[in-house]
Design a protein around this motif. Structure first.
Motif, PDB file in Angstrom:
ATOM      1  N   ASN A  39      85.264 -58.317  21.969  1.00  0.00           N
ATOM      2  CA  ASN A  39      84.601 -57.043  21.680  1.00  0.00           C
ATOM      3  C   ASN A  39      83.616 -57.257  20.528  1.00  0.00           C
ATOM      4  O   ASN A  39      83.873 -58.053  19.623  1.00  0.00           O
ATOM      5  CB  ASN A  39      85.683 -56.036  21.261  1.00  0.00           C
ATOM      6  CG  ASN A  39      85.174 -54.611  21.214  1.00  0.00           C
ATOM      7  OD1 ASN A  39      85.260 -53.899  22.207  1.00  0.00           O
ATOM      8  ND2 ASN A  39      84.641 -54.176  20.083  1.00  0.00           N
ATOM      9  N   ALA A  41      80.700 -54.925  18.019  1.00  0.00           N
ATOM     10  CA  ALA A  41      80.059 -53.637  17.722  1.00  0.00           C
ATOM     11  C   ALA A  41      79.549 -53.631  16.283  1.00  0.00           C
ATOM     12  O   ALA A  41      80.138 -54.263  15.400  1.00  0.00           O
ATOM     13  CB  ALA A  41      81.056 -52.486  17.919  1.00  0.00           C
ATOM     14  N   PRO A  42      78.427 -52.911  16.045  1.00  0.00           N
ATOM     15  CA  PRO A  42      77.909 -52.803  14.676  1.00  0.00           C
ATOM     16  C   PRO A  42      78.579 -51.673  13.898  1.00  0.00           C
ATOM     17  O   PRO A  42      78.825 -50.593  14.439  1.00  0.00           O
ATOM     18  CB  PRO A  42      76.415 -52.496  14.909  1.00  0.00           C
ATOM     19  CG  PRO A  42      76.359 -51.801  16.222  1.00  0.00           C
ATOM     20  CD  PRO A  42      77.530 -52.264  17.031  1.00  0.00           C
ATOM     21  N   TYR A  43      78.836 -51.920  12.621  1.00  0.00           N
ATOM     22  CA  TYR A  43      79.417 -50.928  11.714  1.00  0.00           C
ATOM     23  C   TYR A  43      78.608 -50.924  10.417  1.00  0.00           C
ATOM     24  O   TYR A  43      78.594 -51.923   9.703  1.00  0.00           O
ATOM     25  CB  TYR A  43      80.902 -51.239  11.428  1.00  0.00           C
ATOM     26  CG  TYR A  43      81.777 -50.815  12.586  1.00  0.00           C
ATOM     27  CD1 TYR A  43      81.869 -51.600  13.732  1.00  0.00           C
ATOM     28  CD2 TYR A  43      82.439 -49.597  12.559  1.00  0.00           C
ATOM     29  CE1 TYR A  43      82.627 -51.167  14.817  1.00  0.00           C
ATOM     30  CE2 TYR A  43      83.195 -49.167  13.639  1.00  0.00           C
ATOM     31  CZ  TYR A  43      83.282 -49.947  14.762  1.00  0.00           C
ATOM     32  OH  TYR A  43      84.017 -49.513  15.842  1.00  0.00           O
ATOM     33  N   SER A  44      77.972 -49.795  10.118  1.00  0.00           N
ATOM     34  CA  SER A  44      77.171 -49.728   8.888  1.00  0.00           C
ATOM     35  C   SER A  44      77.952 -49.090   7.732  1.00  0.00           C
ATOM     36  O   SER A  44      77.465 -49.096   6.606  1.00  0.00           O
ATOM     37  CB  SER A  44      75.870 -48.969   9.122  1.00  0.00           C
ATOM     38  OG  SER A  44      76.126 -47.599   9.331  1.00  0.00           O
ATOM     39  N   PHE A  45      79.123 -48.541   8.025  1.00  0.00           N
ATOM     40  CA  PHE A  45      80.042 -48.211   6.934  1.00  0.00           C
ATOM     41  C   PHE A  45      80.818 -49.499   6.690  1.00  0.00           C
ATOM     42  O   PHE A  45      81.958 -49.677   7.153  1.00  0.00           O
ATOM     43  CB  PHE A  45      80.986 -47.062   7.310  1.00  0.00           C
ATOM     44  CG  PHE A  45      80.288 -45.740   7.521  1.00  0.00           C
ATOM     45  CD1 PHE A  45      79.109 -45.440   6.876  1.00  0.00           C
ATOM     46  CD2 PHE A  45      80.846 -44.783   8.354  1.00  0.00           C
ATOM     47  CE1 PHE A  45      78.483 -44.216   7.056  1.00  0.00           C
ATOM     48  CE2 PHE A  45      80.223 -43.549   8.541  1.00  0.00           C
ATOM     49  CZ  PHE A  45      79.034 -43.269   7.891  1.00  0.00           C
ATOM     50  N   SER A  59      84.461 -48.872   8.130  1.00  0.00           N
ATOM     51  CA  SER A  59      85.082 -47.585   8.417  1.00  0.00           C
ATOM     52  C   SER A  59      84.723 -47.147   9.823  1.00  0.00           C
ATOM     53  O   SER A  59      83.558 -47.144  10.217  1.00  0.00           O
ATOM     54  CB  SER A  59      84.610 -46.543   7.397  1.00  0.00           C
ATOM     55  OG  SER A  59      85.164 -45.281   7.718  1.00  0.00           O
ATOM     56  N   SER A  61      84.726 -44.192  12.588  1.00  0.00           N
ATOM     57  CA  SER A  61      84.782 -42.736  12.765  1.00  0.00           C
ATOM     58  C   SER A  61      85.577 -42.453  14.033  1.00  0.00           C
ATOM     59  O   SER A  61      85.046 -42.523  15.139  1.00  0.00           O
ATOM     60  CB  SER A  61      83.360 -42.170  12.866  1.00  0.00           C
ATOM     61  OG  SER A  61      82.599 -42.605  11.759  1.00  0.00           O
ATOM     62  N   LYS A  64      88.262 -46.549  16.691  1.00  0.00           N
ATOM     63  CA  LYS A  64      87.551 -47.196  17.799  1.00  0.00           C
ATOM     64  C   LYS A  64      88.174 -48.556  18.101  1.00  0.00           C
ATOM     65  O   LYS A  64      89.031 -49.049  17.374  1.00  0.00           O
ATOM     66  CB  LYS A  64      86.069 -47.338  17.443  1.00  0.00           C
ATOM     67  CG  LYS A  64      85.379 -45.984  17.269  1.00  0.00           C
ATOM     68  CD  LYS A  64      83.901 -46.141  16.946  1.00  0.00           C
ATOM     69  CE  LYS A  64      83.252 -44.766  16.762  1.00  0.00           C
ATOM     70  NZ  LYS A  64      81.839 -44.863  16.356  1.00  0.00           N
ATOM     71  N   ASP A  65      87.683 -49.190  19.180  1.00  0.00           N
ATOM     72  CA  ASP A  65      88.267 -50.456  19.637  1.00  0.00           C
ATOM     73  C   ASP A  65      88.326 -51.503  18.524  1.00  0.00           C
ATOM     74  O   ASP A  65      89.334 -52.197  18.355  1.00  0.00           O
ATOM     75  CB  ASP A  65      87.460 -51.021  20.815  1.00  0.00           C
ATOM     76  CG  ASP A  65      87.673 -50.209  22.085  1.00  0.00           C
ATOM     77  OD1 ASP A  65      88.631 -49.404  22.123  1.00  0.00           O
ATOM     78  OD2 ASP A  65      86.892 -50.379  23.035  1.00  0.00           O
ATOM     79  N   THR A  66      87.224 -51.650  17.768  1.00  0.00           N
ATOM     80  CA  THR A  66      87.175 -52.685  16.729  1.00  0.00           C
ATOM     81  C   THR A  66      88.325 -52.521  15.739  1.00  0.00           C
ATOM     82  O   THR A  66      89.019 -53.489  15.414  1.00  0.00           O
ATOM     83  CB  THR A  66      85.816 -52.614  15.992  1.00  0.00           C
ATOM     84  OG1 THR A  66      84.775 -52.787  16.953  1.00  0.00           O
ATOM     85  CG2 THR A  66      85.703 -53.674  14.917  1.00  0.00           C
ATOM     86  N   SER A  93      76.298 -51.536  20.528  1.00  0.00           N
ATOM     87  CA  SER A  93      76.960 -50.269  20.176  1.00  0.00           C
ATOM     88  C   SER A  93      77.257 -49.445  21.430  1.00  0.00           C
ATOM     89  O   SER A  93      77.813 -48.344  21.335  1.00  0.00           O
ATOM     90  CB  SER A  93      76.103 -49.458  19.197  1.00  0.00           C
ATOM     91  OG  SER A  93      74.939 -48.963  19.829  1.00  0.00           O
TER      92      SER A  93
HETATM   93  C1  FMN Z   1      73.601 -49.729  13.538  1.00  0.00           C
HETATM   94  C2  FMN Z   1      74.854 -49.011  13.909  1.00  0.00           C
HETATM   95  C3  FMN Z   1      75.843 -48.810  12.970  1.00  0.00           C
HETATM   96  C4  FMN Z   1      77.035 -48.156  13.294  1.00  0.00           C
HETATM   97  N1  FMN Z   1      77.982 -47.961  12.337  1.00  0.00           N
HETATM   98  C5  FMN Z   1      79.149 -47.350  12.656  1.00  0.00           C
HETATM   99  C6  FMN Z   1      80.142 -47.166  11.659  1.00  0.00           C
HETATM  100  O1  FMN Z   1      80.015 -47.542  10.489  1.00  0.00           O
HETATM  101  N2  FMN Z   1      81.310 -46.558  12.046  1.00  0.00           N
HETATM  102  C7  FMN Z   1      81.524 -46.144  13.327  1.00  0.00           C
HETATM  103  O2  FMN Z   1      82.595 -45.609  13.616  1.00  0.00           O
HETATM  104  N3  FMN Z   1      80.597 -46.323  14.300  1.00  0.00           N
HETATM  105  C8  FMN Z   1      79.418 -46.932  13.983  1.00  0.00           C
HETATM  106  N4  FMN Z   1      78.478 -47.129  14.953  1.00  0.00           N
HETATM  107  C9  FMN Z   1      78.788 -46.793  16.349  1.00  0.00           C
HETATM  108  C10 FMN Z   1      79.620 -47.913  16.997  1.00  0.00           C
HETATM  109  O3  FMN Z   1      78.942 -49.155  16.940  1.00  0.00           O
HETATM  110  C11 FMN Z   1      79.886 -47.544  18.458  1.00  0.00           C
HETATM  111  O4  FMN Z   1      80.671 -46.354  18.518  1.00  0.00           O
HETATM  112  C12 FMN Z   1      80.588 -48.645  19.231  1.00  0.00           C
HETATM  113  O5  FMN Z   1      80.648 -48.325  20.593  1.00  0.00           O
HETATM  114  C13 FMN Z   1      82.003 -48.893  18.731  1.00  0.00           C
HETATM  115  O6  FMN Z   1      82.527 -49.949  19.482  1.00  0.00           O
HETATM  116  P1  FMN Z   1      84.067 -50.300  19.548  1.00  0.00           P
HETATM  117  O7  FMN Z   1      84.783 -49.095  20.117  1.00  0.00           O
HETATM  118  O8  FMN Z   1      84.068 -51.496  20.462  1.00  0.00           O
HETATM  119  O9  FMN Z   1      84.514 -50.628  18.157  1.00  0.00           O
HETATM  120  C14 FMN Z   1      77.248 -47.727  14.630  1.00  0.00           C
HETATM  121  C15 FMN Z   1      76.242 -47.923  15.588  1.00  0.00           C
HETATM  122  C16 FMN Z   1      75.057 -48.541  15.232  1.00  0.00           C
HETATM  123  C17 FMN Z   1      73.991 -48.744  16.270  1.00  0.00           C
END
Ligand code: FMN
Length: 199
Positions: A39, A41-45, A59, A61, A64-66, A93
């Protein structure tokens, strides 16, 4: 202008908060599901919150999967998002059904890690291998549970592509690390200036 965030009374077409706390580094986080699917995914928190020991946080929200994979498997990898990889970062994402990998969706290669099980992004010039420490559900100022879950992990391995080392230093101008600004905006670093700290 002034507004109180809990009341969401900013009167603007979009919430300005994330444009103020910006730019934010992006943890481009790879994990393995319990079924072994990679898996990403990007996280900016996301940030480094301790240097010794080296600890990062991100963090989620909603759980989520990660965040779920990191807790269930005990590991995650923070790949460095760069300007050159911006489209791929954004693509990862996309919410995918279980069993499908964002690596494949974005055409990214998996590279093995040295210490932890999840793969890292082969194209990313740096990666932090992390061992899960804790997942903490945030509470608000009244102690009420929120939907935000913070994951902490200790960095146990650091990959740096030698092409981004210059005279023994990581060359940020060459890396052009990607960050999240507000709204749908990305930003990247192109220039830095050294300034010694006052004594
Ligand atoms: C640049 C960027 C930053 C993101 N940062 C966050 C974040 O900090 N926290 C969050 O919950 N989702 C964030 N998202 C949304 C997740 O990347 C998105 O929900 C993703 O599908 C989560 O994947 P996962 O369920 O595989 O973890 C961000 C998306 C983008 C494009």
């Amino acid at each position: 202008m002034f507004y109180e965030p809990g009341l969401n009374n900013h009167g603007l077409p979009h919430n300005p908060l994330k444009a103020i706390v910006a730019p934010r580094p992006i943890g481009w986080i790879s994990t393995l599901s319990e079924q072994g699917v990679a898996n990403l995914a990007p996280y900016s928190f996301f940030n480094l919150v301790s240097e010794n020991p080296a600890i990062v946080m991100f963090s989620s929200s909603g759980l989520k999967d990660t965040a779920r994979h990191a807790r269930a498997t005990g590991a995650f990898v923070c790949n460095l998002a760069t300007r050159a990889l911006m489209e791929a970062v954004n693509l990862t994402s996309t919410p995918l059904p279980p069993g499908e990998s964002e690596f494949d969706l974005a055409g990214l290669a998996r590279a093995p890690c040295h210490v932890v099980s999840p793969p890292r992004v082969a194209e990313a010039p740096c990666a932090l291998e992390c061992v899960w420490i804790d997942t903490v559900q945030m509470v608000d100022r009244f102690g009420r549970a929120t939907g935000s879950h913070v994951t902490y992990g200790e960095i146990v391995g650091i990959h740096i592509d030698d092409r981004f080392l210059d005279a023994g230093r990581v060359c940020i101008e060459r890396l052009q690390p990607l960050s999240r600004a507000g709204y749908l905006d990305y930003a990247w670093v192109e220039a830095v200036t050294p300034l010694p700290r006052p004594r």
